[in-house]
Design a protein around this motif. Structure first.
Motif, PDB file in Angstrom:
ATOM      1  N   ALA A 109      65.876  21.201 128.394  1.00 34.97           N
ATOM      2  CA  ALA A 109      65.843  20.783 126.987  1.00 34.97           C
ATOM      3  C   ALA A 109      66.792  21.601 126.124  1.00 34.97           C
ATOM      4  O   ALA A 109      67.143  21.177 125.018  1.00 34.97           O
ATOM      5  N   SER A 110      67.221  22.754 126.635  1.00 32.51           N
ATOM      6  CA  SER A 110      68.049  23.637 125.805  1.00 32.51           C
ATOM      7  C   SER A 110      69.346  24.073 126.497  1.00 32.51           C
ATOM      8  O   SER A 110      70.027  24.961 126.003  1.00 32.51           O
ATOM      9  N   LEU A 111      69.703  23.427 127.601  1.00 39.44           N
ATOM     10  CA  LEU A 111      70.888  23.815 128.366  1.00 39.44           C
ATOM     11  C   LEU A 111      72.177  23.650 127.559  1.00 39.44           C
ATOM     12  O   LEU A 111      72.434  22.609 126.977  1.00 39.44           O
ATOM     13  N   HIS A 112      72.966  24.701 127.517  1.00 35.49           N
ATOM     14  CA  HIS A 112      74.330  24.679 126.967  1.00 35.49           C
ATOM     15  C   HIS A 112      75.201  25.381 127.995  1.00 35.49           C
ATOM     16  O   HIS A 112      74.995  26.556 128.285  1.00 35.49           O
ATOM     17  N   THR A 113      76.151  24.650 128.558  1.00 33.93           N
ATOM     18  CA  THR A 113      76.994  25.212 129.599  1.00 33.93           C
ATOM     19  C   THR A 113      78.447  24.792 129.379  1.00 33.93           C
ATOM     20  O   THR A 113      78.769  24.210 128.349  1.00 33.93           O
ATOM     21  N   ARG A 114      79.294  25.082 130.324  1.00 32.26           N
ATOM     22  CA  ARG A 114      80.719  24.774 130.194  1.00 32.26           C
ATOM     23  C   ARG A 114      81.030  23.381 130.731  1.00 32.26           C
ATOM     24  O   ARG A 114      80.295  22.845 131.548  1.00 32.26           O
ATOM     25  N   PRO A 115      82.188  22.816 130.303  1.00 27.58           N
ATOM     26  CA  PRO A 115      82.629  21.525 130.835  1.00 27.58           C
ATOM     27  C   PRO A 115      82.865  21.620 132.340  1.00 27.58           C
ATOM     28  O   PRO A 115      83.071  22.716 132.847  1.00 27.58           O
ATOM     29  N   PRO A 116      82.858  20.523 133.006  1.00 30.73           N
ATOM     30  CA  PRO A 116      82.683  19.166 132.518  1.00 30.73           C
ATOM     31  C   PRO A 116      81.227  18.707 132.452  1.00 30.73           C
ATOM     32  O   PRO A 116      80.975  17.537 132.206  1.00 30.73           O
ATOM     33  N   MET A 117      80.275  19.623 132.646  1.00 31.61           N
ATOM     34  CA  MET A 117      78.853  19.245 132.612  1.00 31.61           C
ATOM     35  C   MET A 117      78.494  18.655 131.252  1.00 31.61           C
ATOM     36  O   MET A 117      78.642  19.329 130.228  1.00 31.61           O
ATOM     37  N   PRO A 118      78.009  17.401 131.240  1.00 34.30           N
ATOM     38  CA  PRO A 118      77.594  16.795 129.967  1.00 34.30           C
ATOM     39  C   PRO A 118      76.170  17.229 129.608  1.00 34.30           C
ATOM     40  O   PRO A 118      75.235  16.430 129.608  1.00 34.30           O
ATOM     41  N   ASP A 119      76.013  18.516 129.301  1.00 36.38           N
ATOM     42  CA  ASP A 119      74.683  19.064 129.011  1.00 36.38           C
ATOM     43  C   ASP A 119      74.000  18.354 127.846  1.00 36.38           C
ATOM     44  O   ASP A 119      72.778  18.252 127.796  1.00 36.38           O
ATOM     45  N   PHE A 120      74.798  17.808 126.933  1.00 40.35           N
ATOM     46  CA  PHE A 120      74.237  17.080 125.791  1.00 40.35           C
ATOM     47  C   PHE A 120      73.456  15.856 126.256  1.00 40.35           C
ATOM     48  O   PHE A 120      72.457  15.478 125.639  1.00 40.35           O
ATOM     49  N   ASN A 121      73.876  15.238 127.366  1.00 42.50           N
ATOM     50  CA  ASN A 121      73.127  14.098 127.901  1.00 42.50           C
ATOM     51  C   ASN A 121      71.786  14.533 128.467  1.00 42.50           C
ATOM     52  O   ASN A 121      70.780  13.845 128.282  1.00 42.50           O
ATOM     53  N   LEU A 122      71.754  15.645 129.150  1.00 45.22           N
ATOM     54  CA  LEU A 122      70.505  16.155 129.697  1.00 45.22           C
ATOM     55  C   LEU A 122      69.546  16.517 128.562  1.00 45.22           C
ATOM     56  O   LEU A 122      68.372  16.154 128.600  1.00 45.22           O
ATOM     57  N   ARG A 123      70.060  17.193 127.546  1.00 48.86           N
ATOM     58  CA  ARG A 123      69.200  17.564 126.408  1.00 48.86           C
ATOM     59  C   ARG A 123      68.660  16.338 125.682  1.00 48.86           C
ATOM     60  O   ARG A 123      67.571  16.373 125.130  1.00 48.86           O
ATOM     61  N   ALA A 124      69.426  15.241 125.661  1.00 50.35           N
ATOM     62  CA  ALA A 124      69.014  14.027 124.950  1.00 50.35           C
ATOM     63  C   ALA A 124      68.020  13.175 125.736  1.00 50.35           C
ATOM     64  O   ALA A 124      67.424  12.264 125.172  1.00 50.35           O
ATOM     65  N   MET A 125      67.833  13.457 127.019  1.00 49.37           N
ATOM     66  CA  MET A 125      66.897  12.664 127.827  1.00 49.37           C
ATOM     67  C   MET A 125      65.476  12.836 127.335  1.00 49.37           C
ATOM     68  O   MET A 125      65.090  13.913 126.870  1.00 49.37           O
ATOM     69  N   HIS A 126      64.689  11.787 127.511  1.00 54.76           N
ATOM     70  CA  HIS A 126      63.259  11.881 127.235  1.00 54.76           C
ATOM     71  C   HIS A 126      62.649  12.891 128.205  1.00 54.76           C
ATOM     72  O   HIS A 126      63.125  13.039 129.337  1.00 54.76           O
TER      73      HIS A 126
END
Length: 173
Positions: A109-126
Motif C-alpha cells: 500500500a505504500s511502496l515507492h521504488t525506482r523505475p520501471p516498476m509501476p509502484d503507483f499501480n500496486l498502491r492503487a489496487m484494491h
C-alpha cells in the motif's frame, strides 16, 4: 386442493431443512476451499493482468506469456538502466515468503521504488486484489535466487541490461 398445496409446501420445507443439515455437516476444509480457490484464481489473474510476469518472470514477454507457472515471478537478471541507476526485478516468491500477509498489505500500500516498476499501480489496487496477489504468490512457493542488487547512477551493469536514454532537454527560449 388446499390440503395438497400445504403438503407440497411442507415437503419442500422439509427438503430444504434436510439440505441445510447436510450442508452444515460438510467438513470445514471442503466448505472453505471454494473461497480460497477463488482468491488464488483472482491472484493469478491479477499477476497476469497487472503485468507482474512481464518483468519478474524471465522470458515471459519474449515467449508471449507461454511460461509454466513453476517459473513465474522468480526475478530477473535483466538490468533496467536509466538516470536512476540500474534496477532489477525482484524475486517476488522469495520476497513474499519472508513476509506475513499484514506486512505485505502495508508494504504494497505504500511502496515507492525506482523505475520501471509501476509502484503507483500496486498502491492503487484494491486491498482485496493485493491480498489475492499475496496469497497466489505465496501458494507458488519459494523458488529461484535473489535478483542482482540495485546499481547507482554511473556504475556500469554487467549484461544483460536495457538502457533508457532520455532526449536532451530543449533549450529554454
Amino acid at each position: 386442493m388446499h390440503a395438497s398445496r400445504s403438503f407440497a409446501s411442507a415437503s419442500l420445507l422439509a427438503l430444504a431443512l434436510l439440505a441445510g443439515c447436510q450442508a452444515a455437516s460438510t467438513p470445514a476444509a471442503v466448505a472453505s476451499a471454494s473461497p480460497r480457490d477463488d482468491l488464488l484464481a483472482r491472484g493469478e489473474y491479477m499477476a497476469r493482468m497487472a503485468g507482474c510476469n512481464d518483468c519478474h518472470t524471465p522470458g515471459y514477454a519474449e515467449r508471449g506469456g507461454d511460461v509454466p507457472k513453476a517459473q513465474w515471478l522468480v526475478g530477473s537478471p535483466l538490468g533496467n538502466m536509466g538516470p536512476w541507476g540500474t534496477t532489477y526485478a525482484a524475486n517476488l516468491r522469495l520476497k513474499l515468503a519472508a513476509m506475513d500477509e499484514a506486512t505485505w498489505m502495508q508494504y504494497s500500500a505504500s511502496l515507492h521504488t525506482r523505475p520501471p516498476m509501476p509502484d503507483f499501480n500496486l498502491r492503487a489496487m484494491h486491498a482485496e486484489d493485493r491480498r489475492a496477489l499475496y496469497r497466489f504468490i505465496r501458494a507458488l512457493g519459494p523458488a529461484g535466487g535473489k535478483a542482482p542488487e540495485f546499481l547507482p547512477p554511473g556504475q556500469p551493469p554487467a549484461p544483460p541490461y536495457m538502457q533508457l536514454v532520455l532526449p536532451a532537454s530543449a533549450p529554454a527560449g
